[in-house]
Design a protein around this motif. Structure first.
Motif, PDB file in Angstrom:
ATOM      1  N   ASN A  23      44.681  53.761   0.205  1.00 58.67           N
ATOM      2  CA  ASN A  23      44.352  54.358  -0.879  1.00 58.67           C
ATOM      3  C   ASN A  23      44.201  53.357  -1.919  1.00 58.67           C
ATOM      4  O   ASN A  23      45.130  52.720  -2.293  1.00 58.67           O
ATOM      5  N   ILE A  24      43.383  53.782  -3.058  1.00 56.96           N
ATOM      6  CA  ILE A  24      43.138  52.860  -4.257  1.00 56.96           C
ATOM      7  C   ILE A  24      43.042  53.659  -5.437  1.00 56.96           C
ATOM      8  O   ILE A  24      42.446  54.631  -5.470  1.00 56.96           O
ATOM      9  N   SER A  25      44.147  53.406  -6.467  1.00 52.82           N
ATOM     10  CA  SER A  25      44.181  54.051  -7.682  1.00 52.82           C
ATOM     11  C   SER A  25      44.232  53.047  -8.660  1.00 52.82           C
ATOM     12  O   SER A  25      44.886  52.207  -8.660  1.00 52.82           O
ATOM     13  N   LEU A  60      40.885  56.509 -12.112  1.00 52.65           N
ATOM     14  CA  LEU A  60      39.935  56.810 -10.763  1.00 52.65           C
ATOM     15  C   LEU A  60      40.794  56.520  -9.669  1.00 52.65           C
ATOM     16  O   LEU A  60      41.875  55.581  -9.458  1.00 52.65           O
ATOM     17  N   SER A  61      40.710  57.204  -8.615  1.00 54.22           N
ATOM     18  CA  SER A  61      41.592  57.322  -7.340  1.00 54.22           C
ATOM     19  C   SER A  61      40.719  57.439  -6.171  1.00 54.22           C
ATOM     20  O   SER A  61      39.554  58.373  -6.251  1.00 54.22           O
ATOM     21  N   ASP A  62      40.798  56.746  -5.388  1.00 50.38           N
ATOM     22  CA  ASP A  62      39.779  56.767  -3.993  1.00 50.38           C
ATOM     23  C   ASP A  62      40.491  56.468  -2.599  1.00 50.38           C
ATOM     24  O   ASP A  62      41.642  55.987  -2.636  1.00 50.38           O
ATOM     25  N   PRO A  63      40.423  57.175  -1.577  1.00 50.21           N
ATOM     26  CA  PRO A  63      41.124  57.285  -0.301  1.00 50.21           C
ATOM     27  C   PRO A  63      41.065  55.824   0.291  1.00 50.21           C
ATOM     28  O   PRO A  63      41.923  55.977   1.262  1.00 50.21           O
ATOM     29  N   GLY A  64      39.783  55.099  -0.013  1.00 44.54           N
ATOM     30  CA  GLY A  64      39.778  54.074   1.017  1.00 44.54           C
ATOM     31  C   GLY A  64      38.838  54.382   2.065  1.00 44.54           C
ATOM     32  O   GLY A  64      38.639  55.489   2.368  1.00 44.54           O
TER      33      GLY A  64
END
Length: 271
Positions: A243-245, A13-17
């Protein structure tokens, strides 16, 4: 992945923060071919997303072919060797793209790669994206950050407490795309049924302490999707400044039964 040793469950999963308009991270997993990748791009006019995408796409497209050859009996090169070769190809692609496109000048990316072969895993990384292993409830960092801060702490120039608030915390000393050659760290270890591997960008580890990561992964290891969601949510709750992955891989014995109705229901209730 099904073979005589292990079966894998995996999620990415990856999120822009909360603070970034563009997500420059890229993450991918492939349970059939037994690998997980996280890349954290940087530099240029938001060209970090291009760099991380080149790195992950190169590996995601080329690794299955190399792995199939290896499984068919082609014992040379070894998995860590062909993985290193492919990372070199990605590095050159990023470097030449940056040279030929002015809006990509200076771009680069960190990279963390986990690759299962037989009863062993090859771990390759560059930059400050990390690989952890949860074994018997204990979380252990398996990679060393290529960062100015880590070098300063190890040389005694600053303390770990000072490092936590330093403005240099995101300055990496190695990355893909910075030159035609990239020095990648390579490590191999024996895996065990029950191990859970976590690959992540610093958007997670800057916001969430290892003890909290350990608690979440251990508690939710039978539901990797939910574990990844909780890790990203906690990073965002703590500020989400980057960003968070997250990529999670759970190693199971080949004869381990898939989750039954009760386990699936428990995961749903936790959600």
């Amino acid at each position: 992945m099904n073979n005589e040793q292990f079966r894998l469950e995996a999620v990415a999963l990856s999120d822009p923060g909360r603070m970034r308009a563009v997500n420059e991270d890229t993450a991918a997993v492939d349970a059939e071919f037994g690998f997980a990748i996280v890349a954290d791009g940087m530099g240029g006019h938001n060209a970090g997303n291009i760099a991380s995408r080149i790195a992950v796409d190169t590996l995601r497209e080329r690794l299955p072919v190399k792995i199939q050859h290896f499984r068919a009996g082609a014992r040379q090169p070894r998995p860590h060797q062909f993985a290193e070769q492919l990372i070199g190809e990605a590095n050159r692609a990023i470097y030449t793209t940056a040279l030929s496109h002015s809006d990509c000048q200076g771009m680069g990316t960190t990279l963390a790669l986990w690759l299962l072969h037989g009863r062993h895993a090859a771990l390759l990384h560059i930059g400050d994206s990390r690989i952890y292993r949860l074994r018997s409830g204990q979380l252990q960092q398996l990679t060393r950050d290529d960062s100015l801060l880590r070098d300063q702490v190890e040389s005694g120039l600053i303390s770990a407490a000072e490092a936590a608030t330093s403005h240099n915390r995101h300055f990496v000393t190695r990355a893909l795309g910075q030159s035609l050659q990239a020095a990648v760290h390579i490590h191999e270890e024996e895996v065990r049924a029950g191990d859970v591997y976590l690959l992540c960008s610093d958007g997670l580890t800057d916001m969430v302490g290892d003890s909290d990561i350990e608690l979440i992964v251990d508690l939710l290891k039978t539901n990797l999707e939910l574990a990844a969601q909780h890790l990203i949510q906690l990073a965002n709750d703590h500020g989400g400044t980057d960003n968070i992955s997250v990529a999670l891989v759970r190693v199971l014995g080949a004869d381990t039964a898939k989750p039954g109705l009760f386990s699936r229901l428990l995961g749903w209730l936790k959600h």
